[in-house]
Design a protein around this motif. Sequence first.
Motif, PDB file in Angstrom:
ATOM      1  N   ARG A 143     147.451   4.032   5.782  1.00 51.61           N
ATOM      2  CA  ARG A 143     146.952   5.407   5.929  1.00 51.61           C
ATOM      3  C   ARG A 143     147.937   6.236   6.746  1.00 51.61           C
ATOM      4  O   ARG A 143     148.307   7.346   6.361  1.00 51.61           O
ATOM      5  CB  ARG A 143     145.584   5.367   6.632  1.00 51.61           C
ATOM      6  N   ILE A 144     148.364   5.678   7.889  1.00 54.28           N
ATOM      7  CA  ILE A 144     149.307   6.409   8.744  1.00 54.28           C
ATOM      8  C   ILE A 144     150.608   6.656   7.991  1.00 54.28           C
ATOM      9  O   ILE A 144     151.139   7.768   7.997  1.00 54.28           O
ATOM     10  CB  ILE A 144     149.579   5.642  10.056  1.00 54.28           C
ATOM     11  N   PHE A 188     150.289   9.492   5.152  1.00 53.15           N
ATOM     12  CA  PHE A 188     150.296  10.885   5.616  1.00 53.15           C
ATOM     13  C   PHE A 188     151.601  11.233   6.337  1.00 53.15           C
ATOM     14  O   PHE A 188     152.051  12.380   6.297  1.00 53.15           O
ATOM     15  CB  PHE A 188     149.063  11.171   6.476  1.00 53.15           C
ATOM     16  N   SER A 189     152.205  10.238   7.000  1.00 50.26           N
ATOM     17  CA  SER A 189     153.474  10.495   7.695  1.00 50.26           C
ATOM     18  C   SER A 189     154.596  10.842   6.731  1.00 50.26           C
ATOM     19  O   SER A 189     155.557  11.514   7.096  1.00 50.26           O
ATOM     20  CB  SER A 189     153.888   9.275   8.513  1.00 50.26           C
ATOM     21  N   SER A 234     148.501  14.400  13.325  1.00 50.11           N
ATOM     22  CA  SER A 234     147.359  13.718  13.944  1.00 50.11           C
ATOM     23  C   SER A 234     147.468  12.210  13.762  1.00 50.11           C
ATOM     24  O   SER A 234     147.168  11.441  14.680  1.00 50.11           O
ATOM     25  CB  SER A 234     146.047  14.221  13.334  1.00 50.11           C
ATOM     26  N   ALA A 235     147.898  11.787  12.575  1.00 50.51           N
ATOM     27  CA  ALA A 235     148.061  10.349  12.312  1.00 50.51           C
ATOM     28  C   ALA A 235     149.133   9.765  13.229  1.00 50.51           C
ATOM     29  O   ALA A 235     148.963   8.691  13.802  1.00 50.51           O
ATOM     30  CB  ALA A 235     148.428  10.129  10.846  1.00 50.51           C
ATOM     31  N   LYS A 236     150.221  10.499  13.387  1.00 54.95           N
ATOM     32  CA  LYS A 236     151.299  10.010  14.272  1.00 54.95           C
ATOM     33  C   LYS A 236     150.828   9.938  15.723  1.00 54.95           C
ATOM     34  O   LYS A 236     151.234   9.046  16.470  1.00 54.95           O
ATOM     35  CB  LYS A 236     152.535  10.912  14.168  1.00 54.95           C
ATOM     36  N   LEU A 237     149.991  10.894  16.122  1.00 55.63           N
ATOM     37  CA  LEU A 237     149.501  10.886  17.507  1.00 55.63           C
ATOM     38  C   LEU A 237     148.654   9.651  17.820  1.00 55.63           C
ATOM     39  O   LEU A 237     148.563   9.231  18.968  1.00 55.63           O
ATOM     40  CB  LEU A 237     148.708  12.169  17.809  1.00 55.63           C
ATOM     41  N   THR A 238     148.053   9.044  16.781  1.00 55.06           N
ATOM     42  CA  THR A 238     147.302   7.809  17.042  1.00 55.06           C
ATOM     43  C   THR A 238     148.266   6.714  17.517  1.00 55.06           C
ATOM     44  O   THR A 238     147.889   5.854  18.308  1.00 55.06           O
ATOM     45  CB  THR A 238     146.546   7.301  15.783  1.00 55.06           C
ATOM     46  N   GLN A 239     149.511   6.763  17.035  1.00 59.97           N
ATOM     47  CA  GLN A 239     150.499   5.757  17.453  1.00 59.97           C
ATOM     48  C   GLN A 239     150.946   5.988  18.899  1.00 59.97           C
ATOM     49  O   GLN A 239     151.110   5.046  19.663  1.00 59.97           O
ATOM     50  CB  GLN A 239     151.714   5.787  16.512  1.00 59.97           C
ATOM     51  N   LEU A 245     140.602  14.340  12.179  1.00 63.32           N
ATOM     52  CA  LEU A 245     141.864  13.894  11.587  1.00 63.32           C
ATOM     53  C   LEU A 245     142.363  12.653  12.320  1.00 63.32           C
ATOM     54  O   LEU A 245     142.805  11.678  11.719  1.00 63.32           O
ATOM     55  CB  LEU A 245     142.937  14.997  11.669  1.00 63.32           C
ATOM     56  N   PHE A 246     142.272  12.703  13.636  1.00 63.14           N
ATOM     57  CA  PHE A 246     142.735  11.603  14.481  1.00 63.14           C
ATOM     58  C   PHE A 246     141.874  10.360  14.273  1.00 63.14           C
ATOM     59  O   PHE A 246     142.374   9.267  14.001  1.00 63.14           O
ATOM     60  CB  PHE A 246     142.679  12.065  15.940  1.00 63.14           C
ATOM     61  N   ALA A 257     140.407  18.674  14.401  1.00 61.29           N
ATOM     62  CA  ALA A 257     141.521  17.850  14.896  1.00 61.29           C
ATOM     63  C   ALA A 257     141.032  16.439  15.244  1.00 61.29           C
ATOM     64  O   ALA A 257     141.671  15.445  14.898  1.00 61.29           O
ATOM     65  CB  ALA A 257     142.147  18.503  16.124  1.00 61.29           C
ATOM     66  N   THR A 304     141.926   8.581  10.801  1.00 64.15           N
ATOM     67  CA  THR A 304     143.142   7.782  10.617  1.00 64.15           C
ATOM     68  C   THR A 304     142.897   6.333  11.045  1.00 64.15           C
ATOM     69  O   THR A 304     143.445   5.408  10.465  1.00 64.15           O
ATOM     70  CB  THR A 304     144.286   8.382  11.471  1.00 64.15           C
ATOM     71  N   LEU A 305     142.075   6.152  12.061  1.00 60.31           N
ATOM     72  CA  LEU A 305     141.911   4.831  12.677  1.00 60.31           C
ATOM     73  C   LEU A 305     140.677   4.061  12.184  1.00 60.31           C
ATOM     74  O   LEU A 305     140.429   2.946  12.647  1.00 60.31           O
ATOM     75  CB  LEU A 305     141.819   4.998  14.210  1.00 60.31           C
TER      76      LEU A 305
END
Lengths: 281, 317
Positions: free
Chosen positions: B305-306, B309-310, A183-188, B181-182, B178, B185-186
Amino acid sequence: MSWFKRIRQGITTTTREKKETPEGLWYKCADCKHIAPAADNEANLWVCIKCGHHQRIGSEDYFSILFDEDEYQELFAKLKSGDPLSFTDTQPYKDRVESSMKKTKLKDAMKVAVGDIDGESVVVACMDFSFIGGSMGSVVGEKIARSIDYCIEHKLPLLIISKSGGARMMEAAYSLMQMAKTSAKLTQLSAAKLPFISLLTDPTTGGVTASFAMLGDLNISEPGALIGFAGPRVVKETIGKELPKGFQTSEFVLEHGFLDKIVERKDLKAFIAKMVRMLAK
Amino acid sequence: MNYLDFEKPIAELADQIEKQKQIAEKNKVDASQTILQLEDKLEQTRKEIYGNLTPWQRVQVSRHPDRPYTLAYINHITDGTFTELHGDRTVKDDKAMVGGFGSIDGRTVMFIGQQKGINLKMRQLRNFGMPNPEGYRKALRLMKLAEKFNKPIVTIIDTPGAFPGIEAEERGQGEAIARNLFEMTLLKVPVICIIIGEGASGGALGIGIGDRVLMLENTWYSVISPESCSSILWRSWDHKETAASALKLTPNDMLGNGLIDGIIKEPIGGAHTNQEETFCRVKKEILKNLTELDKLSSDARVIHRIEKFSNMGVVVE
Ligand SMILES: [Zn+2]
């Protein structure tokens, strides 16, 4: 916008060997019990000729349906599962992975490929249910993360085909965190304004539904697929009565507003190419 | 006071102390020496037991009936200034998820968390701390509200999971989690997530994306409960202790594997034996982490943050 620009140069395309179907093999539909020659069944893209039941198929089958001339390049093919927790239940996780690899000829529950879909370059990340129930562990998460990086680098749209029972329990919290990671990667990908089409196929449940599968710019599905967060057995146990007919089918999920469209398998290729073009122009 | 099975020696000593006190009072004799000795022994026993908890025992402590729940933490930490805000603006107000503004040392903070019930009636009202989609959507609405007014967010996690019901599926439980989560992150404001009891799977993670994820000492966090893991992998409920160990769900394991950022020590004997002290420690951790996070720009926080978790996951190439 240029993400739809062809990036043929530097990509070596491979052609998958056509599956040899032994003569005299028959396919029996799990739904209507219709019996058809396996070759006819395959020619109909593994959809029952009589009732239209969409059978569960693997990543290579989807690649052959979607990519022009069945040409594509597999990405991140070497990734394999580690065993970070030295997990053992009735058998060691390591052995489970080994035997799954042997049985399925796959390295994990997802394959990623780049190729052309009706002339449009697309990165396709497709799950395999045959590999430990399509469960999401570190490999699936990492492949999605790298696919997103690849899409951003080459300005390409992403199609993820989900088919999963949920989390890979043997990777415990690592598995859980793949929901956060993807989900974090999808923000990119979203910030780069590159399209993400999520195709949910039979079955898509658990942590996959509760992360990337529901985050598409377009969420689409094949007919009759099981889609849900909790599995039907768990829901049934919780409420203590029979589930309503059609509960958690793609049609149900569409009706409740969580899918953009249900697309039959035969129309998938054209639909994806069309949407990729429309979003580009 | 409720006692868990492995706390039997503690319970017996507490019982003896109580009896001594009663006898002393009834017979008007001084038993203070005996009582002091017994209390000393009780402390020692507590230390021994709690110093060597198995993963399964820790899971049991995380569900201890006397353990404080989310609102108790928030009310104490905000010194009674907490103002609960309700509803997801779409379907309803989910009582299993609470949230609102509170003041912590003069600073406004958005608190959000799953709430378990303190008695039978409340447990039903709170749906055992299992939110429906509208709970996650309420949480997100409140986070966005905090972000708009540049207020930091603290989420308090204590749930056996997101609710697996018919309405939950109809209203998109998967999508709701979902989306969180998205969006989490932001978030442009600092986000601190604290697990105070059970951190079960997506239902916990749905409010668990933060700059700092902290676990209290006697809590667990994993993809599934040991009981369900046992029933799925061993096809029986009898292997929950083995499953608890195999899942590496304790704070120490989680920190060692780089999946959380810190552990908050509990008083010996667990959070429930000295609630005030526990609340104080949690408050101190919140303030300490906020000070650190304040130093970063909002862009830097999101990038970190990104990245954090990445980087989670172990693969072989
Ligand atoms: Zn059929």
